[in-house]
Design a protein around this motif. Sequence first.
Motif, PDB file in Angstrom:
ATOM      1  N   SER A 668       0.806  -1.216   0.000  1.00  0.00           N
ATOM      2  CA  SER A 668       0.000   0.000   0.000  1.00  0.00           C
ATOM      3  C   SER A 668       0.844   1.273   0.000  1.00  0.00           C
ATOM      4  O   SER A 668       0.306   2.356  -0.148  1.00  0.00           O
ATOM      5  CB  SER A 668      -0.902   0.029   1.239  1.00  0.00           C
ATOM      6  OG  SER A 668      -0.103   0.123   2.412  1.00  0.00           O
ATOM      7  N   ARG A 669       2.152   1.131   0.195  1.00  0.00           N
ATOM      8  CA  ARG A 669       3.109   2.231   0.377  1.00  0.00           C
ATOM      9  C   ARG A 669       2.972   2.909   1.730  1.00  0.00           C
ATOM     10  O   ARG A 669       3.721   3.847   2.023  1.00  0.00           O
ATOM     11  CB  ARG A 669       2.989   3.285  -0.739  1.00  0.00           C
ATOM     12  CG  ARG A 669       3.453   2.824  -2.090  1.00  0.00           C
ATOM     13  CD  ARG A 669       3.265   3.891  -3.144  1.00  0.00           C
ATOM     14  NE  ARG A 669       1.862   4.187  -3.346  1.00  0.00           N
ATOM     15  CZ  ARG A 669       1.363   5.419  -3.382  1.00  0.00           C
ATOM     16  NH1 ARG A 669       2.140   6.476  -3.226  1.00  0.00           N
ATOM     17  NH2 ARG A 669       0.067   5.608  -3.572  1.00  0.00           N
ATOM     18  N   TRP A 670       2.051   2.448   2.588  1.00  0.00           N
ATOM     19  CA  TRP A 670       1.921   3.097   3.881  1.00  0.00           C
ATOM     20  C   TRP A 670       3.068   2.733   4.810  1.00  0.00           C
ATOM     21  O   TRP A 670       3.516   3.575   5.601  1.00  0.00           O
ATOM     22  CB  TRP A 670       0.572   2.770   4.530  1.00  0.00           C
ATOM     23  CG  TRP A 670      -0.524   3.674   4.040  1.00  0.00           C
ATOM     24  CD1 TRP A 670      -1.635   3.328   3.342  1.00  0.00           C
ATOM     25  CD2 TRP A 670      -0.584   5.101   4.204  1.00  0.00           C
ATOM     26  NE1 TRP A 670      -2.387   4.435   3.043  1.00  0.00           N
ATOM     27  CE2 TRP A 670      -1.771   5.545   3.569  1.00  0.00           C
ATOM     28  CE3 TRP A 670       0.239   6.040   4.815  1.00  0.00           C
ATOM     29  CZ2 TRP A 670      -2.148   6.876   3.532  1.00  0.00           C
ATOM     30  CZ3 TRP A 670      -0.135   7.373   4.783  1.00  0.00           C
ATOM     31  CH2 TRP A 670      -1.316   7.786   4.152  1.00  0.00           C
ATOM     32  N   SER A 671       3.583   1.509   4.741  1.00  0.00           N
ATOM     33  CA  SER A 671       4.747   1.158   5.569  1.00  0.00           C
ATOM     34  C   SER A 671       5.926   2.055   5.219  1.00  0.00           C
ATOM     35  O   SER A 671       6.617   2.588   6.106  1.00  0.00           O
ATOM     36  CB  SER A 671       5.134  -0.314   5.367  1.00  0.00           C
ATOM     37  OG  SER A 671       4.123  -1.166   5.835  1.00  0.00           O
ATOM     38  N   LEU A 672       6.186   2.234   3.921  1.00  0.00           N
ATOM     39  CA  LEU A 672       7.282   3.105   3.487  1.00  0.00           C
ATOM     40  C   LEU A 672       7.028   4.546   3.917  1.00  0.00           C
ATOM     41  O   LEU A 672       7.954   5.256   4.332  1.00  0.00           O
ATOM     42  CB  LEU A 672       7.418   3.029   1.965  1.00  0.00           C
ATOM     43  CG  LEU A 672       7.889   1.683   1.398  1.00  0.00           C
ATOM     44  CD1 LEU A 672       7.681   1.633  -0.111  1.00  0.00           C
ATOM     45  CD2 LEU A 672       9.350   1.426   1.740  1.00  0.00           C
ATOM     46  N   THR A 673       5.772   4.993   3.855  1.00  0.00           N
ATOM     47  CA  THR A 673       5.440   6.368   4.229  1.00  0.00           C
ATOM     48  C   THR A 673       5.631   6.605   5.722  1.00  0.00           C
ATOM     49  O   THR A 673       6.216   7.613   6.140  1.00  0.00           O
ATOM     50  CB  THR A 673       3.981   6.680   3.830  1.00  0.00           C
ATOM     51  OG1 THR A 673       3.824   6.475   2.423  1.00  0.00           O
ATOM     52  CG2 THR A 673       3.607   8.107   4.185  1.00  0.00           C
TER      53      THR A 673
END
Length: 701
Positions: A668-673
């Motif tokens: 989801s790209r939320w971990s990276l964000t």
Amino acid sequence: MVTRSEGLRLLRQALGDASAEFMEGQWPAIDAIANGRRRVLLVQRTGWGKSMVYFLSTRILRDQGAGTTLIISPLLALMRNQIAAARGLHLTAETINSTNRDEWHEITTRVRADNVDLLLVSPERLENPEFLEECLLPIAENIAFLVVDEAHCISDWGHDFRPSYQRINRLLRELPPNVAVLATTATANERVVEDILVQLGENTELQRGSLMRETIALQTVDLPNRASRLAWLALALPGIDGSGIIYTSTVRDAKSVTAWLQDQGIEAEAYYGALGQAEGDEGAREALEGRLLRNEIKALVSTNALGMGFDKPDLAFVIHFQAPQSIVHYYQQVGRAGRGIAEAVGILMTGEEDDEINHYFIDAAFPPDRDVERVLAALDDADDGLSINDLLKVVNLRKGQLEKVLKLLAVEDNPPIAKRDSRWYRTPNPYAVDRGRIERLAGQREAEWQHVQDYARAETCLMAFLGQELDDPEATECGKCEVCLGEPVIDIVPDRATVAAAARFIKRSEVPLDARRQWISGAFEGYGWRGNIRPELRNEEGRALSIWRDAGWATLVEQGKEDGRFPDELVDACVEMIERWAPHPAPEWVTCIPSLRSEELVPDFARRLAEALEIPFRPAVSKVQETQRQRNMMNNWQQAQNLDGAFHVDPDQVEVGPVLLVDDIADSRWSLTVVGALLRAAGSGQVFPLALALASASNAG
């Protein structure tokens, strides 16, 4: 009463051609509508001139003092094309759609004042209570002629069944008897025709012509390997005169094929439904259509967003990079070619991914029972209804899945839900999933997909095969396809060098990872984040080496996940990708996102990558609480809230320079964000995310 000769005069005036003649069947349809005020279902081949029937009928009706023509049209591309054509016939045309909300009142006022000849709306507008109350009801008495374009969408047997079209049934039942109705399609077999006739009502007249296309030479190309198909395109396109369309099954493929063709020096652009939306460029699709119409590009590489109604008379080729869902899909799309020229080609390529893609579309056609039950239960429990955003918080569904459920329920004859303003409410109406109907339709779609595979292996005339599938009584051998000729229409055998170049291209087709710019409201109460992500906490643009389960490096990523160690080839591939990417300023250290399930998998890879880049690795990030797998979280709010408080960054391990933040799969790209923001808050420099694979191409932007 307008005579045929008077109608012919109008046709010649409209076309600017003193020698023009009606296509066989055009005048009988116009006569039935304009003189008889009857209901007509018109089934004619692509490019035959169905739009001319309703344009001339409108001209005649308007000259007789009748009211506005309402056209229900399924695609914005189709609306734009029709408006341009209508204005060429001195008809005043307007459209009401999602992109011109500020103009609705003005257009409605003009219709009521009898200053609009043609009004085009999408079927989705019929679901919008605001549109019905503010626009349609006030002008209902001004409507003299209703056109339902691409009428196969009315039928749930049709290949493009859209629940929104079910609203048309109610509209038809409420029309006074003196309102003429025309339903048009080129892609309805006998079963779909019968279904449409039932829904249009008694006394509907069927007018049908031959579906054969004499100007298109058909061919199938069996190259299951993606690299071989890319190579074929690169070699074949320069030898085809004129411009055309290359259809792909997914947005990801449209972008990938476009990038390959551009890499080979071929002028191509990608076209898909969401094009320009992220940038707020509502005219992006229209601009590309214009470039194709003017032959400024060789090809548009498109999903089915460019299909029904797009009219370029000199379109020279239509190529399918993957097989479509059904024969009627294929006929409708390949029929874009050869409308105003003597020779065009239609090429169907088959790929190893076809079966998986088409079964995904079959499975996703109707929402599963559990999704429907979740939505109904959530609305049952709500005291004052729920907005879309409220529902996303309480039902673990993607926004698209949720909207599909709401649409399906809202178009029922006795709908179990209703919308007021921006909120959805449960009505007293009971609802039970018609499982038998859904299974019947799924079975039909399976059969349709099998017929596409049969076409790809056909040993009889390909054009006749299409006609027979559409129950055309005049289906005959064309004499132009590869079967009739006994040889390929385009005789290309990809050479090893071009195939190898395509394979290398696939392996270096990394995907940009755009930085998220806004926190999800209420999802990060633990971290205290809300509103826009401040620039000093925001990631830079990143890269994913591959798409999960796609061609290229994804196979090795999947293998590494299973083996518990990513191979050194992936380290080398990431080093090469970083050299192409050239992030600036260059990362000075490496860290990674750990997992409590496979504690050493990603850190081990990140250490080896740091060693290959000759910069240090620092284990700065730890996961302090177990979370659900991000791939099981179906929407943004669920994905974001799942990570609230999940990570901690050790300031003693943080270096002040720019950092490469490594993860294996970006769902989801939320971990990276989240981790990127924590690193910046702890004193790091710019954060450049790097993932070995992106779970879905739709998550890149």
